[in-house]
Design an enzyme around this catalytic site. Structure first.
Site, PDB file in Angstrom:
ATOM      1  N   GLU A   1       0.824  -1.216   0.000  1.00  0.00           N
ATOM      2  CA  GLU A   1       0.000   0.000   0.000  1.00  0.00           C
ATOM      3  C   GLU A   1       0.856   1.263   0.000  1.00  0.00           C
ATOM      4  OE1 GLU A   1      -4.369  -0.868   1.868  1.00  0.00           O
ATOM      5  OE2 GLU A   1      -3.085   0.429   3.025  1.00  0.00           O
TER       6      GLU A   1
ATOM      7  N   HIS B   1       8.473 -26.631  -1.724  1.00  0.00           N
ATOM      8  CA  HIS B   1       7.869 -27.780  -2.418  1.00  0.00           C
ATOM      9  C   HIS B   1       6.643 -27.358  -3.222  1.00  0.00           C
ATOM     10  CE1 HIS B   1      10.348 -30.789  -0.249  1.00  0.00           C
ATOM     11  NE2 HIS B   1      10.473 -29.749   0.566  1.00  0.00           N
TER      12      HIS B   1
ATOM     13  N   LYS C   1     -13.808   0.476  -3.968  1.00  0.00           N
ATOM     14  CA  LYS C   1     -14.897   0.842  -3.044  1.00  0.00           C
ATOM     15  C   LYS C   1     -15.995   1.588  -3.794  1.00  0.00           C
ATOM     16  CE  LYS C   1     -12.174   1.407   1.153  1.00  0.00           C
ATOM     17  NZ  LYS C   1     -11.677   2.406   2.085  1.00  0.00           N
TER      18      LYS C   1
HETATM   19  O1  PA5 Z   1      -3.286   1.128   5.913  1.00  0.00           O
HETATM   20  C1  PA5 Z   1      -4.397   1.549   5.708  1.00  0.00           C
HETATM   21  O2  PA5 Z   1      -4.670   2.761   5.784  1.00  0.00           O
HETATM   22  C2  PA5 Z   1      -5.558   0.613   5.387  1.00  0.00           C
HETATM   23  O3  PA5 Z   1      -5.126  -0.678   5.212  1.00  0.00           O
HETATM   24  C3  PA5 Z   1      -6.577   0.636   6.503  1.00  0.00           C
HETATM   25  O4  PA5 Z   1      -5.953   0.223   7.693  1.00  0.00           O
HETATM   26  C4  PA5 Z   1      -7.760  -0.253   6.193  1.00  0.00           C
HETATM   27  O5  PA5 Z   1      -8.320   0.117   4.963  1.00  0.00           O
HETATM   28  C5  PA5 Z   1      -8.801  -0.140   7.295  1.00  0.00           C
HETATM   29  O6  PA5 Z   1      -9.190   1.179   7.467  1.00  0.00           O
HETATM   30  P1  PA5 Z   1      -9.997   1.645   8.726  1.00  0.00           P
HETATM   31  O7  PA5 Z   1      -9.164   1.421   9.929  1.00  0.00           O
HETATM   32  O8  PA5 Z   1     -10.287   3.084   8.478  1.00  0.00           O
HETATM   33  O9  PA5 Z   1     -11.260   0.800   8.776  1.00  0.00           O
END
Ligand code: PA5
Length: 448
Positions: A284, A305, A419
């Site tokens: 990310e 394996h 989303k």
């Molecule tokens: O690193 C990030 O920002 C994302 O992976 C969030 O942690 C994830 O989308 C969950 O978001 P939230 O804590 O707002 O529900």
């Protein structure tokens, strides 16, 4: 002994000189990471091990004690950065079969998928157990955990009644905004604050990770002490003295040289979710603007394996980073069998950890021969202190690596695309135009 980083088996592919050329860019990126004030509100994690809110920390410990007394099982609801770190810690540091082992607090995770079967089976195993719930969402609006919480809230209220359910539901969210905060205020749930300037994937050492870990019985004080040691150790802008930044530089060098996938290789299934957490952190943070190593993971020797063949002789896409624990806390000495029908007496007197270590050495050399540059990150023991240090090591390395790559390691604009489509297809208000567009596209693509 602190974490060590070893680039010996990457050097034949690039040469150490190329690393030294990064001295200036690293110093500049280091200054950005330590910038005060933090105008974009994304750097709270950098000095968090020094500055964390001691009162909130004590609150976590008290609540964890209460949860352990009132329950056999905790359901942790969250997705991405709001669950992976806790799961990584609990699996790395606890019993491999925690939920089946005698005397262990059971920990279940939910809200990281939209599978009906998963939730139905979860409610099934909760039957007859005293349950508490910790719902975690920074934004407070993420669909998957919000949905799971709706279902578990109803389950808790039906089972315990509204008043008792209130005492068993714990909310971790932003201090100022979000639907979860509103709901929590309305219902009167006990809440824990996720600092505004710490993003999801950098939040494991905040209440996000610490409350579930403390409920699981982990020593979160030792973990913060390890993170503090790391914060000081890796708070040095000089590349030659900072192994965390050296790792970041090597990743960039090898990526620029044409490698596209980094495999984090672990030799213990206990570390599988550390690898999952690492994948999210780097994926990310770096995968944007057409750039970034794809972070993948392998658990050896299992995967030797399965996809070992591809790593060894497939296209030369990979770099491999081995995460190794050098002094595992337990071991097993292999016995002598007079009949020796399995032919394994040559191993008698050796231990499983020694076998694992030789497998690791053998695989590393083979992979280097197959064109896979290898780096090694070693930690002496797998305990809370070392875990805290490791988390901080990777967070700092990731931020540095992203800045050297020229991307913003603290945003995730791409996550929004799916989303929007999902909301449109599910008929959410405000997404009517997208819905019409998607329906036309689906018709054309024969997806209806
Ligand atoms: O690193 C990030 O920002 C994302 O992976 C969030 O942690 C994830 O989308 C969950 O978001 P939230 O804590 O707002 O529900």
């Amino acid at each position: 002994m602190p974490i060590t980083f070893d680039d010996t088996n990457a050097r034949p592919f690039i040469g150490r000189g190329a690393v030294d050329a990064f001295t200036e860019p690293v110093a500049a990126a280091h200054a950005r990471l330590h910038a005060v004030p933090d105008d974009e509100q994304v750097l709270g994690w950098v000095d968090w091990p020094k500055n964390y809110d001691r009162q909130e920390f004590a609150h976590i410990q008290t609540a964890a004690e209460r949860i352990r007394k009132q329950s056999h099982a905790l359901v942790v609801i969250g997705i991405g950065g709001s669950y992976l770190g806790a799961k990584a810690a609990i699996e790395a540091l606890g019993h491999t079969f925690r939920n089946q082992a005698d005397g262990e607090m059971e920990i279940y995770f939910a809200g990281h998928n939209t599978s009906a079967r998963y939730l139905i089976d979860l409610l099934d195993v909760l039957r007859g157990k005293e349950v508490s719930v910790n719902v975690i969402s920074k934004s407070g609006t993420t669909t998957e955990p919000a949905l799971a919480f709706r279902i578990l809230r109803e389950y808790m209220e039906n089972r315990y009644g509204e008043e008792e359910a209130r005492k068993r539901i714990y909310v971790t969210t932003d201090a100022e905004e979000g639907a979860l905060l509103q709901l929590s205020d309305e219902k009167g749930y006990e809440t824990f604050v996720i600092p505004a300037d710490i993003g999801g994937r950098y939040s494991v050492l905040t209440p996000v990770g610490l409350l579930p870990m403390a409920v699981a019985g982990l020593d979160i004080e030792a973990m913060m002490a390890g993170a503090l040691a790391a914060c000081e150790r890796y708070g040095i802008g000089n590349l030659a003295e900072n192994p965390c930044y050296q790792y970041a530089v090597w990743r960039n060098l090898l990526h620029a040289d044409g490698k596209s996938i980094e495999l984090l290789a672990v030799y213990d299934p206990a570390l599988e979710y550390v690898a999952e957490w690492w994948k999210q952190l780097f994926g990310e943070s770096e995968g944007k603007e057409g750039k970034g190593l794809f972070p993948a993971s392998v658990t050896f020797t299992t995967d030797l394996h399965a996809i070992g063949q591809y790593i060894q002789q497939g296209p030369e896409l990979f770099i491999e980073t081995v995460l190794q624990v050098t002094k595992p806390s337990v071991d097993w000495t292999i016995g002598e069998d007079p009949a020796n029908l399995d032919g394994l007496n040559f191993l008698s007197g050796q231990t499983l950890n020694e076998v694992n270590e030789q497998a690791s050495r053998g695989a590393t050399l083979a992979h280097v021969d197959g064109g896979v540059p290898n780096m090694r990150i070693e930690m002496e023991e797998l305990d809370e202190f070392n875990f805290g240090e490791l988390i901080y090591f990777f967070e700092k390395a990731c931020a540095m690596s992203g800045l050297l790559l020229g991307v913003n390691p603290f945003d995730q604009p791409g996550v929004e695309a799916y989303k929007r489509n999902m909301f449109a297809l599910l008929g959410k208000e405000g997404f009517e135009r997208e819905r019409a567009n998607l329906q036309a596209r689906m018709q054309a693509a024969n997806l209806e």
